[in-house]
Design a protein around this motif. Structure first.
Motif, mmCIF file in Angstrom:
data_model
loop_
_atom_site.group_PDB
_atom_site.id
_atom_site.type_symbol
_atom_site.label_atom_id
_atom_site.label_comp_id
_atom_site.label_asym_id
_atom_site.label_seq_id
_atom_site.Cartn_x
_atom_site.Cartn_y
_atom_site.Cartn_z
ATOM 1 N N MET A 1 49.735 39.024 44.642
ATOM 2 C CA MET A 1 50.647 39.481 45.681
ATOM 3 C C MET A 1 50.047 39.195 47.052
ATOM 4 O O MET A 1 48.903 39.559 47.316
ATOM 5 N N ILE A 2 50.818 38.541 47.901
ATOM 6 C CA ILE A 2 50.408 38.251 49.277
ATOM 7 C C ILE A 2 51.300 39.074 50.207
ATOM 8 O O ILE A 2 52.533 39.009 50.121
ATOM 9 N N PHE A 3 50.672 39.864 51.078
ATOM 10 C CA PHE A 3 51.396 40.708 52.029
ATOM 11 C C PHE A 3 51.403 40.021 53.406
ATOM 12 O O PHE A 3 50.346 39.626 53.904
ATOM 13 N N GLU A 4 52.597 39.947 54.015
ATOM 14 C CA GLU A 4 52.718 39.337 55.347
ATOM 15 C C GLU A 4 53.658 40.157 56.213
ATOM 16 O O GLU A 4 54.543 40.860 55.709
ATOM 17 N N VAL B 1 44.634 48.989 51.051
ATOM 18 C CA VAL B 1 44.193 47.597 51.053
ATOM 19 C C VAL B 1 43.735 47.279 52.476
ATOM 20 O O VAL B 1 44.517 47.399 53.419
ATOM 21 N N PRO B 2 42.468 46.901 52.660
ATOM 22 C CA PRO B 2 41.922 46.804 54.017
ATOM 23 C C PRO B 2 42.633 45.774 54.894
ATOM 24 O O PRO B 2 43.274 44.837 54.417
ATOM 25 N N TYR B 3 42.482 45.999 56.178
ATOM 26 C CA TYR B 3 42.913 45.085 57.244
ATOM 27 C C TYR B 3 42.416 43.676 56.925
ATOM 28 O O TYR B 3 41.229 43.458 56.731
ATOM 29 N N TYR B 4 43.358 42.723 56.815
ATOM 30 C CA TYR B 4 43.029 41.331 56.467
ATOM 31 C C TYR B 4 42.105 41.256 55.251
ATOM 32 O O TYR B 4 41.222 40.404 55.175
ATOM 33 N N GLY B 5 42.306 42.180 54.302
ATOM 34 C CA GLY B 5 41.392 42.260 53.166
ATOM 35 C C GLY B 5 42.108 42.183 51.830
ATOM 36 O O GLY B 5 43.318 41.921 51.738
ATOM 37 N N VAL C 1 57.978 41.145 36.086
ATOM 38 C CA VAL C 1 58.438 41.621 34.786
ATOM 39 C C VAL C 1 57.224 41.852 33.887
ATOM 40 O O VAL C 1 56.406 40.950 33.692
ATOM 41 N N LEU C 2 57.107 43.069 33.367
ATOM 42 C CA LEU C 2 55.955 43.461 32.561
ATOM 43 C C LEU C 2 56.301 43.462 31.081
ATOM 44 O O LEU C 2 57.439 43.738 30.690
ATOM 45 N N GLN C 3 55.304 43.179 30.262
ATOM 46 C CA GLN C 3 55.416 43.318 28.815
ATOM 47 C C GLN C 3 54.716 44.613 28.406
ATOM 48 O O GLN C 3 53.555 44.827 28.757
ATOM 49 N N GLN C 4 55.422 45.464 27.690
ATOM 50 C CA GLN C 4 54.848 46.746 27.323
ATOM 51 C C GLN C 4 53.560 46.556 26.524
ATOM 52 O O GLN C 4 53.485 45.739 25.606
ATOM 53 N N GLY C 5 52.534 47.340 26.902
ATOM 54 C CA GLY C 5 51.256 47.306 26.211
ATOM 55 C C GLY C 5 50.264 46.302 26.751
ATOM 56 O O GLY C 5 49.084 46.344 26.388
ATOM 57 N N ILE C 6 50.713 45.407 27.642
ATOM 58 C CA ILE C 6 49.824 44.383 28.202
ATOM 59 C C ILE C 6 48.998 44.995 29.336
ATOM 60 O O ILE C 6 49.492 45.806 30.128
ATOM 61 N N ARG C 7 47.734 44.597 29.425
ATOM 62 C CA ARG C 7 46.849 45.004 30.514
ATOM 63 C C ARG C 7 46.941 43.957 31.618
ATOM 64 O O ARG C 7 46.729 42.762 31.381
ATOM 65 N N TYR C 8 47.295 44.411 32.845
ATOM 66 C CA TYR C 8 47.509 43.501 33.979
ATOM 67 C C TYR C 8 46.428 43.686 35.036
ATOM 68 O O TYR C 8 45.926 44.791 35.243
ATOM 69 N N ARG C 9 46.129 42.603 35.706
ATOM 70 C CA ARG C 9 45.308 42.639 36.922
ATOM 71 C C ARG C 9 46.215 42.339 38.105
ATOM 72 O O ARG C 9 46.928 41.328 38.115
ATOM 73 N N LEU C 10 46.211 43.219 39.087
ATOM 74 C CA LEU C 10 47.041 43.075 40.281
ATOM 75 C C LEU C 10 46.130 42.760 41.461
ATOM 76 O O LEU C 10 45.265 43.567 41.822
ATOM 77 N N VAL C 11 46.295 41.570 42.036
ATOM 78 C CA VAL C 11 45.485 41.126 43.170
ATOM 79 C C VAL C 11 46.339 41.244 44.423
ATOM 80 O O VAL C 11 47.357 40.546 44.570
ATOM 81 N N MET C 12 45.956 42.152 45.332
ATOM 82 C CA MET C 12 46.707 42.400 46.562
ATOM 83 C C MET C 12 45.981 41.763 47.743
ATOM 84 O O MET C 12 44.865 42.182 48.084
ATOM 85 N N ARG C 13 46.586 40.752 48.340
ATOM 86 C CA ARG C 13 45.994 40.004 49.454
ATOM 87 C C ARG C 13 46.730 40.387 50.739
ATOM 88 O O ARG C 13 47.904 40.035 50.927
ATOM 89 N N ASN C 14 46.051 41.103 51.610
ATOM 90 C CA ASN C 14 46.663 41.643 52.826
ATOM 91 C C ASN C 14 46.427 40.687 53.994
ATOM 92 O O ASN C 14 45.339 40.661 54.572
ATOM 93 N N ARG C 15 47.434 39.929 54.346
ATOM 94 C CA ARG C 15 47.316 38.978 55.452
ATOM 95 C C ARG C 15 47.992 39.518 56.702
ATOM 96 O O ARG C 15 48.662 38.785 57.444
ATOM 97 N N THR C 16 47.802 40.816 56.946
ATOM 98 C CA THR C 16 48.353 41.473 58.130
ATOM 99 C C THR C 16 47.265 42.261 58.837
ATOM 100 O O THR C 16 46.196 42.514 58.281
ATOM 101 N N ASP C 17 47.568 42.683 60.062
ATOM 102 C CA ASP C 17 46.602 43.433 60.874
ATOM 103 C C ASP C 17 46.796 44.934 60.736
ATOM 104 O O ASP C 17 46.646 45.695 61.689
#
Length: 481
Positions: A365-368, A442-446, A394-410
């Motif tokens: 996920m990229i935040f802008e 999610v940190p500033y620009y982090g 869309v998620l599959q029940q029972g699956i383990r997900y990694r969520l990467v949050m990229r904050n490209r805002t100030d």
């Protein structure tokens, strides 16, 4: 740094679904016909949404919407796994939603329009049958939107603590306190600085090489603050005796800002984040609490005097965000001592290795931010687009997900996923494990990375807990295949 606003409730949109939804609502534990207190069993709790006045101090009384005549509303204590009935009565002219933040409950009970939860109609009522859990500090609040209306949603006084007891707490403390950090009387502003938001000092891993220099839209600010319903210097102090142990449940109930808090002359031992015990408790001079986050701390009262517990930012503290802590037998002016400026670091509460399964899939996920992308206001994008994201997550029940949050805002964004707990695995490249939360700043620009298991079928809302950001696009729906 900048901030907030809200979304309007569309009555026709809220009414969608009609009678076809009634069996599903009944299965979820929601009464679909008005309850009659003369013919039905009494609910375990009742929440009445209505206008209230809040006396911050003798010269400052404000009007808002609250629960049961107060803001914050009553502390609701529940037992984990023991079903409770909650009647919600809406004495206002607009539909309302009550969100049970941090609870692992069905979408129909969760209290959001986006997930298809039923609203509480104007001058109407609904009964909700909840199965509380997990144990720990949760909270309830309005999830209505208001866009440019600063008298709706989480700008009002509609918030309160829920504490879910596990039955296993030995209670090794002398006092238990529930303290909500709050700002009031929001206004639109073109300039707003977050002097207590120290995420600016983190590595700027996601800062774009070319920045958008267009002027920002209006944000939401405040100059009026309190802890619970009293400004610093008003109301009763917290009265203690030397040698006591205090358990303090903090909640940042702000619709606008993250906050850093300290108790002058004392250290705080952090034992739980968002109500979940941490693997490695830490004793700190101050704590950083994002909007929507909770933090449980234990304080050893070993420094007699009269002290201030409040914001580390002088202007915010002196504008009300504080409370006096008074030792028995002490007679002096309340004292404040600035704590050391130690950067906030979630990872110190974790361990080096996770006991959870490795993630099977990754969601990026990229935040802008688009300055003035919504007229006078900024708009917010996830992966290049505002809400809604049609069947994108869309998620599959029972699956383990990694969520990467990229904050490209100030801005430092407190991100919340409804109806799930996630495990922190990385903050700005620094690894950790075992820290379970439902909201993370999610940190500033982090960058922040979390893992979670898709174990709560149905729609789940993901959003920034700054009200204005959420309302102007900063949200997405996770759905199950």
């Amino acid at each position: 740094m900048k901030r907030r606003d809200l979304l309007k409730l569309g009555g026709m949109a809220l009414a969608q679904g009609g009678t076809a939804r009634l069996p599903l609502l009944a299965q979820a534990g929601i009464a679909t016909t008005p309850s009659n207190p003369l013919t039905e069993d009494r609910a375990d709790y009742s929440l009445r949404i209505a206008p209230v006045t809040v006396e911050l101090d003798r010269s400052h009384i404000l009007s808002t919407i609250g629960y049961n005549g107060t803001a914050p509303g009553p502390v609701l204590r529940m037992k984990e796994g023991k079903s409770v009935a909650v009647d919600v009565i809406n004495d206002t002219d607009t539909p309302e939603f009550v969100h049970w933040h941090g609870m692992l409950i069905p979408a129909a009970l969760d209290g959001t329009e986006e997930e298809g939860s039923p609203f509480v109609p104007p001058h109407g009522r609904r009964r909700f049958q909840l199965m509380p859990g997990p144990a720990g500090s949760r909270w309830y609040h309005s999830h209505a939107m208001a866009m440019d209306n600063l008298h709706k949603g989480s700008y009002t006084g509609q918030f309160g603590f829920v504490y879910v007891d596990s039955g296993n707490d030995p209670g090794q403390y002398d006092q238990e306190l529930f303290l909500a950090l709050r700002d009031w009387e929001p206004f639109f502003t073109s300039v707003m600085e977050d002097d207590d938001d120290d995420t600016h000092n983190d590595p700027l891993l996601e800062k774009p090489t070319t920045l958008n220099t267009d002027p920002d839209g209006l944000e939401v600010g405040s100059m009026t603050y309190s802890i619970n319903d009293k400004a610093l210097g008003s109301g009763d102090p917290i009265r203690v005796r030397e040698g006591q142990r205090l358990l303090i449940h903090f909640l940042n109930a702000s619709a606008i800002e993250n906050r850093r808090i300290a108790l002058a002359g004392h250290k705080m031992k952090v034992i739980a984040l968002d109500g979940n015990p941490v693997p490695t408790p830490q004793t700190l001079d101050s704590i950083f609490v994002g909007a929507g986050e909770r933090m449980d701390v234990v304080v050893e009262m070993n420094h007699p005097g009269i002290w201030i517990l409040g914001s580390t930012e002088k202007m915010i503290r002196e504008s009300g965000l504080g409370v006096v802590v008074e030792y028995a037998g002490q007679h002096r002016q309340p004292q404040w001592i600035d704590p050391p400026k130690t950067p906030w670091d979630y990872t110190i509460f974790g361990t080096s290795a996770s006991s959870s399964p490795a993630p099977q899939q990754t969601i990026e996920m990229i935040f802008e931010k688009i300055p003035r992308g919504s007229g006078k206001f900024n708009s917010w994008l996830i992966n290049g687009k505002p809400y809604p994201h049609e069947r994108e997550f869309v998620l599959q029940q029972g699956i383990r997900y990694r969520l990467v949050m990229r904050n490209r805002t100030d801005d430092a964004h407190p991100m919340h996923l409804h109806r799930h707990l996630w495990e922190l695995t990385e903050i700005n490249g620094k690894k950790t494990a075992g820290v379970m939360k439902d909201t993370v700043v999610v940190p500033y620009y982090g960058r922040a990375v979390v893992d979670f298991t898709a174990d709560q079928p149905g729609l789940s809302l993901f959003h920034c807990h700054i009200q204005q950001h959420m309302d102007y696009g900063f949200k997405a729906l996770f759905r199950y295949a």
